[in-house]
Write a protein that holds these residues in place. Structure first.
Motif, short mmCIF file in Angstrom:
data_model
loop_
_atom_site.label_atom_id
_atom_site.label_comp_id
_atom_site.label_asym_id
_atom_site.label_seq_id
_atom_site.Cartn_x
_atom_site.Cartn_y
_atom_site.Cartn_z
N PHE A 36 -45.17 -107.99 -3.94
CA PHE A 36 -45.71 -109.28 -3.51
C PHE A 36 -44.83 -109.80 -2.38
N ARG A 37 -45.33 -110.78 -1.67
CA ARG A 37 -44.51 -111.38 -0.63
C ARG A 37 -44.82 -112.87 -0.52
N GLN A 38 -43.83 -113.59 -0.04
CA GLN A 38 -44.00 -115.02 0.19
C GLN A 38 -43.37 -115.40 1.51
N LYS A 42 -45.90 -120.76 2.51
CA LYS A 42 -47.14 -120.11 2.07
C LYS A 42 -47.00 -119.70 0.62
N GLU A 43 -48.14 -119.50 -0.02
CA GLU A 43 -48.12 -119.04 -1.39
C GLU A 43 -47.80 -117.55 -1.46
N ARG A 44 -47.27 -117.16 -2.60
CA ARG A 44 -46.99 -115.75 -2.80
C ARG A 44 -48.31 -114.98 -2.89
N GLU A 45 -48.32 -113.79 -2.33
CA GLU A 45 -49.52 -112.98 -2.32
C GLU A 45 -49.18 -111.53 -2.62
N ILE A 46 -50.14 -110.83 -3.18
CA ILE A 46 -49.90 -109.44 -3.47
C ILE A 46 -50.02 -108.63 -2.18
N ARG A 60 -53.72 -105.13 -0.26
CA ARG A 60 -54.42 -106.22 0.38
C ARG A 60 -54.97 -105.72 1.71
N TYR A 93 -40.03 -110.23 0.08
CA TYR A 93 -40.84 -109.28 -0.67
C TYR A 93 -40.27 -109.14 -2.07
N TRP A 104 -53.98 -106.26 -9.25
CA TRP A 104 -53.82 -107.26 -8.21
C TRP A 104 -53.53 -108.67 -8.71
N GLU A 106 -51.50 -111.53 -9.99
CA GLU A 106 -50.09 -111.93 -10.06
C GLU A 106 -49.71 -112.39 -11.46
#
Length: 122
Positions: A36-38, A42-46, A60, A93, A104, A106
């Protein structure tokens, strides 16, 4: 209980590559692993995830064709190879482990690392 530790982040120019590693310890059998990354504000995303067997993976859309995910269960390590990096990939990350649920989702990941910074300069 599972512990995960990320490594491999750093500073790279746009168009460059980085490989992130995530080593898990504890009862890791059958765990799916995700990256995942942030980014700031911004919100964390996969980014990508892989099943224990390695037969199934999720990416993604922005990572497809540029990133690959792999795992070496003998070493309890998951890798994220990132190519053709852009400034939009700049983020912290995180590696995470999940015993069940969706690749996917979270919320299905129970164990998280501290994160590693990736910075892509233009």
């Amino acid at each position: 209980q599972v512990q995960v530790v990320e490594s491999g982040g750093g500073l790279v120019q746009a168009g460059g590559s980085l490989r992130l590693s995530c080593t898990a310890s504890g009862r890791t059998f059958n765990y799916r692993m995700g990256w995942f990354r942030q980014a700031p504000e911004k919100e964390r995303e996969i980014v990508a995830a892989i099943q224990w067997s390695g037969r199934s993976a999720y990416f993604r859309d922005s990572a497809k064709g540029r990133f690959t995910i792999s795992r070496d269960n003998a070493k309890n390590t998951v890798y994220l190879q990132m190519n053709s990096l852009t400034p939009d990939d700049t983020a912290i990350y995180y590696c995470a482990a999940a015993l069940g649920g969706s690749l996917w989702a979270e919320n299905d990941y129970a164990y998280w690392g501290q994160g590693t910074q990736v910075t892509v300069s233009s």
